[in-house]
Write a protein that holds these residues in place. Structure first.
Motif, PDB file in Angstrom:
ATOM      1  N   ALA A   1      14.977  10.066  42.137  1.00 16.30           N
ATOM      2  CA  ALA A   1      16.592   9.815  41.677  1.00 16.30           C
ATOM      3  C   ALA A   1      16.990   9.991  40.432  1.00 16.30           C
ATOM      4  CB  ALA A   1      16.992   8.815  42.450  1.00 16.30           C
ATOM      5  N   ILE A   2      18.461  10.152  40.245  1.00 17.21           N
ATOM      6  CA  ILE A   2      19.326  10.364  39.203  1.00 17.21           C
ATOM      7  C   ILE A   2      19.163   9.143  38.966  1.00 17.21           C
ATOM      8  CG2 ILE A   2      21.029  11.250  38.117  1.00 17.21           C
ATOM      9  CD1 ILE A   2      21.298  13.590  39.614  1.00 17.21           C
ATOM     10  N   PRO A   3      18.921   8.552  37.211  1.00 17.93           N
ATOM     11  CA  PRO A   3      19.203   7.229  37.574  1.00 17.93           C
ATOM     12  C   PRO A   3      20.587   6.888  37.735  1.00 17.93           C
ATOM     13  CG  PRO A   3      17.731   8.447  35.672  1.00 17.93           C
ATOM     14  CD  PRO A   3      18.286   9.348  36.591  1.00 17.93           C
ATOM     15  N   GLY A   4      21.432   5.348  37.790  1.00 19.01           N
ATOM     16  CA  GLY A   4      22.663   5.089  38.376  1.00 19.01           C
ATOM     17  C   GLY A   4      22.916   6.377  39.631  1.00 19.01           C
ATOM     18  N   LEU A   5      22.440   7.579  40.317  1.00 14.24           N
ATOM     19  CA  LEU A   5      22.488   7.677  41.529  1.00 14.24           C
ATOM     20  C   LEU A   5      22.302   8.155  42.473  1.00 14.24           C
ATOM     21  CD1 LEU A   5      24.937  11.302  40.281  1.00 14.24           C
ATOM     22  CD2 LEU A   5      25.471   9.328  42.169  1.00 14.24           C
ATOM     23  N   GLU A   6      20.700   6.807  42.944  1.00 17.28           N
ATOM     24  CA  GLU A   6      20.216   5.642  43.368  1.00 17.28           C
ATOM     25  C   GLU A   6      20.425   5.984  45.060  1.00 17.28           C
ATOM     26  OE1 GLU A   6      18.816   4.872  40.150  1.00 17.28           O
ATOM     27  OE2 GLU A   6      20.428   4.200  41.421  1.00 17.28           O
ATOM     28  N   GLY A   7      22.396   5.834  45.558  1.00 15.04           N
ATOM     29  CA  GLY A   7      23.098   5.232  46.642  1.00 15.04           C
ATOM     30  C   GLY A   7      24.543   5.820  46.477  1.00 15.04           C
ATOM     31  N   PRO A   8      24.930   5.726  46.610  1.00 11.98           N
ATOM     32  CA  PRO A   8      26.371   5.671  47.216  1.00 11.98           C
ATOM     33  C   PRO A   8      27.375   4.611  45.897  1.00 11.98           C
ATOM     34  CG  PRO A   8      25.633   4.295  48.774  1.00 11.98           C
ATOM     35  CD  PRO A   8      24.850   4.873  48.454  1.00 11.98           C
ATOM     36  N   ALA A   9      26.801   3.845  45.829  1.00  9.61           N
ATOM     37  CA  ALA A   9      27.611   3.038  44.720  1.00  9.61           C
ATOM     38  C   ALA A   9      27.458   4.033  43.401  1.00  9.61           C
ATOM     39  CB  ALA A   9      27.197   1.896  44.675  1.00  9.61           C
ATOM     40  N   GLY A  10      27.043   4.791  43.315  1.00  7.33           N
ATOM     41  CA  GLY A  10      26.826   6.189  41.884  1.00  7.33           C
ATOM     42  C   GLY A  10      28.627   6.569  42.267  1.00  7.33           C
ATOM     43  N   LEU A  11      28.815   7.235  42.962  1.00 11.69           N
ATOM     44  CA  LEU A  11      29.328   8.281  43.145  1.00 11.69           C
ATOM     45  C   LEU A  11      30.608   8.562  42.151  1.00 11.69           C
ATOM     46  CD1 LEU A  11      29.351   8.301  46.774  1.00 11.69           C
ATOM     47  CD2 LEU A  11      28.408  10.218  45.743  1.00 11.69           C
ATOM     48  N   PRO A  12      31.195   7.310  42.045  1.00  2.18           N
ATOM     49  CA  PRO A  12      32.183   7.551  40.480  1.00  2.18           C
ATOM     50  C   PRO A  12      31.575   7.979  39.206  1.00  2.18           C
ATOM     51  CG  PRO A  12      32.345   5.160  41.648  1.00  2.18           C
ATOM     52  CD  PRO A  12      31.075   5.921  41.955  1.00  2.18           C
ATOM     53  N   MET A  13      30.082   8.051  38.901  1.00  3.25           N
ATOM     54  CA  MET A  13      29.569   8.610  37.807  1.00  3.25           C
ATOM     55  C   MET A  13      29.860  10.804  38.194  1.00  3.25           C
ATOM     56  SD  MET A  13      25.883   7.023  37.820  1.00  3.25           S
ATOM     57  CE  MET A  13      25.239   8.116  37.107  1.00  3.25           C
ATOM     58  N   VAL A  14      29.603  10.765  39.185  1.00  4.49           N
ATOM     59  CA  VAL A  14      30.692  12.263  39.644  1.00  4.49           C
ATOM     60  C   VAL A  14      31.507  12.944  39.078  1.00  4.49           C
ATOM     61  CG1 VAL A  14      30.096  13.941  40.838  1.00  4.49           C
ATOM     62  CG2 VAL A  14      27.935  12.165  41.570  1.00  4.49           C
ATOM     63  N   THR A  15      32.225  12.232  39.488  1.00  7.55           N
ATOM     64  CA  THR A  15      33.600  11.639  38.785  1.00  7.55           C
ATOM     65  C   THR A  15      34.497  12.672  37.833  1.00  7.55           C
ATOM     66  OG1 THR A  15      34.608  11.190  41.543  1.00  7.55           O
ATOM     67  CG2 THR A  15      36.421  11.189  39.688  1.00  7.55           C
ATOM     68  N   GLU A  16      33.223  11.143  36.717  1.00  7.23           N
ATOM     69  CA  GLU A  16      33.330  11.192  35.759  1.00  7.23           C
ATOM     70  C   GLU A  16      32.790  12.476  34.725  1.00  7.23           C
ATOM     71  OE1 GLU A  16      31.592   7.149  34.737  1.00  7.23           O
ATOM     72  OE2 GLU A  16      33.833   6.615  36.156  1.00  7.23           O
ATOM     73  N   GLY A  17      31.607  12.600  35.388  1.00  8.47           N
ATOM     74  CA  GLY A  17      31.387  13.884  35.236  1.00  8.47           C
ATOM     75  C   GLY A  17      31.727  15.116  34.903  1.00  8.47           C
ATOM     76  N   LEU A  18      31.711  14.764  36.030  1.00  9.51           N
ATOM     77  CA  LEU A  18      32.821  16.437  35.989  1.00  9.51           C
ATOM     78  C   LEU A  18      34.068  17.008  35.135  1.00  9.51           C
ATOM     79  CD1 LEU A  18      32.899  16.648  40.040  1.00  9.51           C
ATOM     80  CD2 LEU A  18      32.323  18.368  38.954  1.00  9.51           C
ATOM     81  N   ALA A  19      34.810  15.937  35.367  1.00  5.78           N
ATOM     82  CA  ALA A  19      36.301  15.513  34.315  1.00  5.78           C
ATOM     83  C   ALA A  19      35.673  15.579  32.592  1.00  5.78           C
ATOM     84  CB  ALA A  19      36.509  13.875  34.368  1.00  5.78           C
ATOM     85  N   LYS A  20      34.866  14.615  32.587  1.00  6.96           N
ATOM     86  CA  LYS A  20      33.773  15.337  30.822  1.00  6.96           C
ATOM     87  C   LYS A  20      33.532  16.738  30.652  1.00  6.96           C
ATOM     88  CE  LYS A  20      32.526  11.030  30.649  1.00  6.96           C
ATOM     89  NZ  LYS A  20      31.139  10.022  30.479  1.00  6.96           N
TER      90      LYS A  20
END
Length: 340
Positions: free
Chosen positions: A296-315
């Motif tokens: 799994a992607i570190p930090g994205l092992e489960g749904p709790a990590g989904l804010p990482m995707v929003t932040e990543g797309l913004a960056k």
């Protein structure tokens, strides 16, 4: 309020029913509330597709029984957590759930091992609330070949063609994820309504048979459909996948089919497999298909990590409106259109 908080975060594929249904029935609702609801809330999930996947131990004789058991599990966990989630059959019910501040759940079938060629039973499962379905997994079924059998060059069988027609008659959404390449082409040739890929990434970024080629991506989009990016690490990169690898898949799809046709189909399997196989001490757990299901992607092992995707797309510089579409706006709109 953050951009992630503004989004109708939607995930088109979470296998949590496998873990919840493994408990005694009297524990289904409580286990979901204890184990999964906090993660979904932390990730801001507001719309979630629950696939019914039948593991090998139940095939073939117990497949239909396990299919019904998992559907019952979905109903029980929803009824037992009515303050937090709601099983929805229509777009209007989804909107009502969102307005009430509860997570909208939509039932799906991942392949149809319990039905085989008995396509008349699709109507039965539709009555029970199933609104999305695929007709193959990795291997061969009486309806079609999965992507693991691409070398056969097989399209849909006559029963598979009948299944597609019956799903369109009922208003169910056809899912091309896992379907073999020739089968995808066959569906796109026959489909008269928009289809979706609930959890498929981009073949151009990672050459794996589970991913969709640019031609297939365009074909799904041409029906008015949506492709939901799979987060499963082995489908994102040949090496250890990172958040950047995932974001590359998103950006590639947007460049090929436009932002209005891209969504999330996270496929968080690590926790499910660890839950179903307690006591594993090793860093790798390879299934019979040769895939490390714990990767799994570190930090994205489960749904709790989904804010990482929003932040990543913004960056990456995507406009806020486009990010809101990808994180769930597109899937919400698609369901409103298809689940009338």
């Amino acid at each position: 309020m953050t951009l992630h908080d503004q989004a109708i975060v939607a995930d088109a594929h979470n296998d949590l029913l496998m873990a919840v249904s493994a408990r005694p029935p009297e524990r289904w609702a409580a286990f979901f509330r204890e184990q999964w609801l906090p993660q979904l809330r932390e990730g801001g999930v507001r719309l979630l597709v629950l696939p019914v996947f039948i593991d090998d131990e139940f095939r073939p004789e117990g497949a239909l029984r396990q299919t019904l058991r998992m559907i019952e599990c979905a109903h029980v966990l929803a009824e037992g957590n009515a303050d937090a989630v709601r099983l929805c059959r229509t777009g209007a019910e989804i909107d009502a759930a969102l307005a009430d501040g509860v997570i909208a759940l939509v039932l799906a079938l991942e392949s149809m091992p319990g039905l085989d060629a008995s396509t008349e039973l699709i109507s039965t499962l539709h009555r029970l609330g199933v609104r999305i379905a695929s007709i193959a997994h990795w291997g061969r079924t009486p309806l079609a070949d999965g992507s693991g059998e691409d070398a056969t060059g097989s399209g849909l069988t006559s029963h598979g063609v009948a299944a597609l027609a019956e799903m369109e008659r009922l208003g169910m959404i056809f899912d091309v994820s896992h379907l073999g390449a020739t089968g995808v082409a066959h569906v796109l040739e026959l489909a008269t309504k928009p289809v979706m890929a609930t959890h498929s990434s981009a073949r151009a970024r990672r050459d794996h048979h589970r991913n969709l080629t640019d031609e297939q991506l365009r074909g799904v989009a041409a029906t008015g459909g949506i492709v939901c990016v799979n987060f499963f690490a082995p489908f994102l990169s040949e090496g250890e996948a990172t958040l950047d690898d995932l974001l590359d898949h998103f950006e590639h799809m947007v460049s090929v089919i436009g932002v209005d046709h891209v969504g999330i189909g996270a496929d968080f399997v690590r926790e499910v497999y660890l839950d179903l196989t307690p006591g594993w001490c090793c860093e790798e757990l390879t299934n019979t298909l040769g895939v490390n299901v714990l990767s799994a992607i570190p930090g994205l092992e489960g749904p709790a990590g989904l804010p990482m995707v929003t932040e990543g797309l913004a960056k990456r510089g995507l406009p806020d409106d486009d990010i809101l579409k990808i994180m769930g706006g597109n899937m919400h709109r698609f369901f409103l259109e298809r689940l009338a």
